[in-house]
Structures are given as structure tokens and as C-alpha cells.
Design an enzyme around this catalytic site. Structure first.
Site, short mmCIF file in Angstrom:
data_model
loop_
_atom_site.label_atom_id
_atom_site.label_comp_id
_atom_site.label_asym_id
_atom_site.label_seq_id
_atom_site.Cartn_x
_atom_site.Cartn_y
_atom_site.Cartn_z
N GLY A 1 59.72 -47.49 -40.76
CA GLY A 1 59.09 -46.36 -40.09
C GLY A 1 59.82 -45.92 -38.82
N ILE A 2 61.02 -46.45 -38.61
CA ILE A 2 61.81 -46.05 -37.44
C ILE A 2 63.05 -45.28 -37.92
CG2 ILE A 2 60.99 -47.97 -36.04
CD1 ILE A 2 63.62 -49.42 -36.56
N THR B 1 63.59 -41.55 -41.25
CA THR B 1 63.13 -42.92 -41.00
C THR B 1 63.44 -43.85 -42.17
OG1 THR B 1 60.90 -42.47 -41.84
CG2 THR B 1 61.28 -42.08 -39.49
N ASP B 2 63.36 -45.15 -41.88
CA ASP B 2 63.60 -46.16 -42.91
C ASP B 2 62.29 -46.81 -43.32
OD1 ASP B 2 62.93 -47.91 -40.85
OD2 ASP B 2 64.97 -48.64 -40.56
N MET B 3 62.36 -47.89 -44.06
CA MET B 3 61.15 -48.55 -44.56
C MET B 3 60.27 -49.10 -43.44
SD MET B 3 62.46 -50.43 -48.02
CE MET B 3 60.88 -51.20 -48.29
#
Length: 129
Positions: free
Chosen positions: A18-19, A14-16
Site C-alpha cells: 500500500g505504499i 502503490t505496491d502490495m
């Protein structure tokens, strides 16, 4: 015939926000292609060692439809659209339950050790027909 590969979304995917980071979908479909090949009896290590042939991604056309998030269980469906003398075109779709998240059309080409195009052995083409 469609091959299915299940994978879970880990925190590292995930990225910042949250996905799932967009490039990780390419990792998911790569893993699914490896298992698809294994399922069809394609031993890629042997193919390289004995025939000097490897498969390379020539083209990817991707659609990012909806996000996956941490701990989602995903299904990657791989379907052969076309197999020619030196090329395989696959459709790969990533779903969460019945929801489509990502779709790609992937073109693989067979290459010789020197990087030149090569024919896919007939026995492999027959497995994909």
C-alpha cells in the site's frame, strides 16, 4: 531557483504493502524534470529537431526516506546544483507537506544524435545559471 511540481499518488503507484513502489519515485522526478525544463523555456522537442541534442540521465543517487501512500499529494522540488558545458546536476526532493520522503541527485548529459557527448547550447546554459 527551485521549481515545484505537484503530483498525486494514485492506486497504480502503490505496491502490495500500500505504499509507493520505489521505482515510481523515478517517474515522479522525471515528470518534474520535464516541467522544470518547460518552465525554463527549454523546448526539448525543438532542441532535438533543430540542434540534434537530447538529454539523458547519466547518474542517479537516491535516498528513500519515508513512504508515500495512496492519495497523498506530493511536491517535487527541482534545483540546479551545477551546469557545465555538457552536464547538468540537479537535486530533486519529494515531500508531503513538510515531510521529506525521497531525495535524489540527478546528473543529466547532453548527447548528439549518434549518442556522443555534446555541448549544451550557450543560450540554455545561461537560462540555468
Amino acid at each position: 531557483m527551485t521549481h515545484h511540481f505537484g503530483c498525486r499518488v494514485y492506486y497504480e503507484d502503490t505496491d502490495m504493502a500500500g505504499i509507493v513502489y520505489y521505482a515510481n519515485y523515478l517517474r515522479f522526478i522525471e515528470r518534474a524534470r520535464t516541467e522544470w525544463a518547460r518552465h525554463h523555456g527549454i523546448d526539448q522537442k525543438r532542441l532535438r529537431a533543430e540542434d540534434g541534442i537530447v538529454f539523458a540521465v547519466r547518474r542517479v543517487e537516491a535516498d528513500f526516506i519515508a513512504p508515500a501512500v495512496f492519495d497523498d499529494m506530493l511536491d517535487v522540488a527541482t534545483t540546479v546544483q551545477k551546469a557545465t558545458g555538457a552536464r547538468i546536476v540537479l537535486t530533486q526532493e519529494v515531500t508531503r507537506g513538510s515531510e521529506m520522503l525521497f531525495s535524489a541527485q540527478v546528473t543529466l548529459v547532453a548527447l548528439a544524435a549518434n549518442g556522443a557527448p555534446s555541448r549544451i547550447p550557450a543560450v540554455l546554459r545561461s537560462k540555468l545559471a
